[in-house]
Design a protein around this motif. Structure first.
Motif, mmCIF file in Angstrom:
data_model
loop_
_atom_site.group_PDB
_atom_site.id
_atom_site.type_symbol
_atom_site.label_atom_id
_atom_site.label_comp_id
_atom_site.label_asym_id
_atom_site.label_seq_id
_atom_site.Cartn_x
_atom_site.Cartn_y
_atom_site.Cartn_z
ATOM 1 N N ARG A 4 5.188 63.197 27.324
ATOM 2 C CA ARG A 4 4.644 64.552 27.493
ATOM 3 C C ARG A 4 4.218 65.128 26.151
ATOM 4 O O ARG A 4 3.188 65.791 26.059
ATOM 5 C CB ARG A 4 5.678 65.478 28.147
ATOM 6 C CG ARG A 4 5.658 65.413 29.637
ATOM 7 C CD ARG A 4 6.309 66.562 30.346
ATOM 8 N NE ARG A 4 7.307 67.303 29.627
ATOM 9 C CZ ARG A 4 8.458 67.733 30.139
ATOM 10 N NH1 ARG A 4 8.742 67.469 31.384
ATOM 11 N NH2 ARG A 4 9.300 68.432 29.427
ATOM 12 N N GLN A 5 4.992 64.882 25.119
ATOM 13 C CA GLN A 5 4.639 65.371 23.780
ATOM 14 C C GLN A 5 3.368 64.694 23.281
ATOM 15 O O GLN A 5 2.510 65.353 22.684
ATOM 16 C CB GLN A 5 5.794 65.163 22.806
ATOM 17 C CG GLN A 5 6.958 66.087 23.095
ATOM 18 C CD GLN A 5 8.173 65.791 22.240
ATOM 19 O OE1 GLN A 5 8.362 64.675 21.770
ATOM 20 N NE2 GLN A 5 9.004 66.799 22.051
ATOM 21 N N ARG A 6 3.213 63.395 23.529
ATOM 22 C CA ARG A 6 1.996 62.688 23.120
ATOM 23 C C ARG A 6 0.772 63.259 23.835
ATOM 24 O O ARG A 6 -0.273 63.475 23.224
ATOM 25 C CB ARG A 6 2.101 61.193 23.429
ATOM 26 C CG ARG A 6 2.903 60.429 22.433
ATOM 27 C CD ARG A 6 2.779 58.917 22.704
ATOM 28 N NE ARG A 6 3.998 58.271 22.286
ATOM 29 C CZ ARG A 6 5.030 57.963 23.046
ATOM 30 N NH1 ARG A 6 4.989 58.193 24.335
ATOM 31 N NH2 ARG A 6 6.103 57.389 22.550
ATOM 32 N N ILE A 7 0.906 63.500 25.129
ATOM 33 C CA ILE A 7 -0.204 64.068 25.894
ATOM 34 C C ILE A 7 -0.528 65.463 25.383
ATOM 35 O O ILE A 7 -1.701 65.820 25.218
ATOM 36 C CB ILE A 7 0.112 64.073 27.406
ATOM 37 C CG1 ILE A 7 0.132 62.631 27.925
ATOM 38 C CG2 ILE A 7 -0.894 64.924 28.185
ATOM 39 C CD1 ILE A 7 0.696 62.473 29.323
ATOM 40 N N TYR B 38 0.109 77.224 28.965
ATOM 41 C CA TYR B 38 -0.773 76.334 28.222
ATOM 42 C C TYR B 38 -0.122 75.932 26.901
ATOM 43 O O TYR B 38 -0.170 74.769 26.505
ATOM 44 C CB TYR B 38 -2.144 76.974 27.964
ATOM 45 C CG TYR B 38 -3.055 76.020 27.255
ATOM 46 C CD1 TYR B 38 -3.673 74.989 27.953
ATOM 47 C CD2 TYR B 38 -3.251 76.100 25.881
ATOM 48 C CE1 TYR B 38 -4.465 74.064 27.302
ATOM 49 C CE2 TYR B 38 -4.044 75.182 25.223
ATOM 50 C CZ TYR B 38 -4.654 74.167 25.937
ATOM 51 O OH TYR B 38 -5.421 73.244 25.276
ATOM 52 N N GLN B 39 0.511 76.870 26.234
ATOM 53 C CA GLN B 39 1.203 76.554 24.977
ATOM 54 C C GLN B 39 2.339 75.558 25.220
ATOM 55 O O GLN B 39 2.564 74.662 24.401
ATOM 56 C CB GLN B 39 1.722 77.827 24.321
ATOM 57 C CG GLN B 39 0.601 78.678 23.764
ATOM 58 C CD GLN B 39 1.056 80.056 23.316
ATOM 59 O OE1 GLN B 39 2.055 80.584 23.798
ATOM 60 N NE2 GLN B 39 0.310 80.642 22.401
ATOM 61 N N MET C 231 14.766 67.056 20.295
ATOM 62 C CA MET C 231 14.922 66.374 21.557
ATOM 63 C C MET C 231 16.359 65.839 21.629
ATOM 64 O O MET C 231 16.796 65.148 20.727
ATOM 65 C CB MET C 231 13.898 65.246 21.597
ATOM 66 C CG MET C 231 13.835 64.554 22.891
ATOM 67 S SD MET C 231 12.476 63.359 23.034
ATOM 68 C CE MET C 231 11.256 63.899 21.897
ATOM 69 N N PRO C 232 17.070 66.140 22.688
ATOM 70 C CA PRO C 232 18.455 65.678 22.801
ATOM 71 C C PRO C 232 18.538 64.152 22.810
ATOM 72 O O PRO C 232 17.725 63.469 23.423
ATOM 73 C CB PRO C 232 18.924 66.244 24.140
ATOM 74 C CG PRO C 232 17.961 67.306 24.487
ATOM 75 C CD PRO C 232 16.675 66.970 23.809
ATOM 76 N N GLN D 129 6.316 70.671 26.259
ATOM 77 C CA GLN D 129 7.418 71.242 27.029
ATOM 78 C C GLN D 129 7.040 71.475 28.491
ATOM 79 O O GLN D 129 7.889 71.437 29.368
ATOM 80 C CB GLN D 129 7.872 72.568 26.406
ATOM 81 C CG GLN D 129 8.310 72.437 24.960
ATOM 82 C CD GLN D 129 9.422 71.427 24.782
ATOM 83 O OE1 GLN D 129 10.422 71.489 25.461
ATOM 84 N NE2 GLN D 129 9.233 70.496 23.861
ATOM 85 N N GLY D 130 5.758 71.720 28.748
ATOM 86 C CA GLY D 130 5.302 71.952 30.112
ATOM 87 C C GLY D 130 5.126 70.633 30.853
ATOM 88 O O GLY D 130 4.970 69.574 30.246
#
Length: 79
Positions: free
Chosen positions: A16-19, A48-49, A1-2, A55-56
């Motif tokens: 988003r990563q936690r979700i 989905y991935q 992550m920048p 990332q989505g």
């Protein structure tokens, strides 16, 4: 992550990563494959991935459909 992103942007990426991790963990807890979930939603395998990896950026409707496909309350995924 920048690291040079503004604090709010950094926070949103982390959330988003936690979700995504919660979705993955719930799917595994319910003994489901990624394929079973993305076909039930329906969305593409790659999208989905991306969601599971954080990332989505899924819509609320997509999150509701994922929760339904997994068989858990939406609140479990976004708490």
């Amino acid at each position: 992550m920048p690291r040079d992103l503004p604090d709010e942007t950094q926070w949103l990426l982390q959330e988003r990563q936690r979700i995504g991790r919660r979705i993955r963990d719930a799917r595994i807890d319910h003994n489901l494959t990624q394929e079973a979930v993305f076909l039930a939603v329906p969305i593409s395998r790659s999208y989905y991935q991306e969601i599971e990896s954080g990332q989505g950026n899924p819509t609320l409707v997509t999150l509701i459909l994922i929760a339904r496909a997994i068989g858990c309350p939406l609140s479990d995924l976004v708490r």
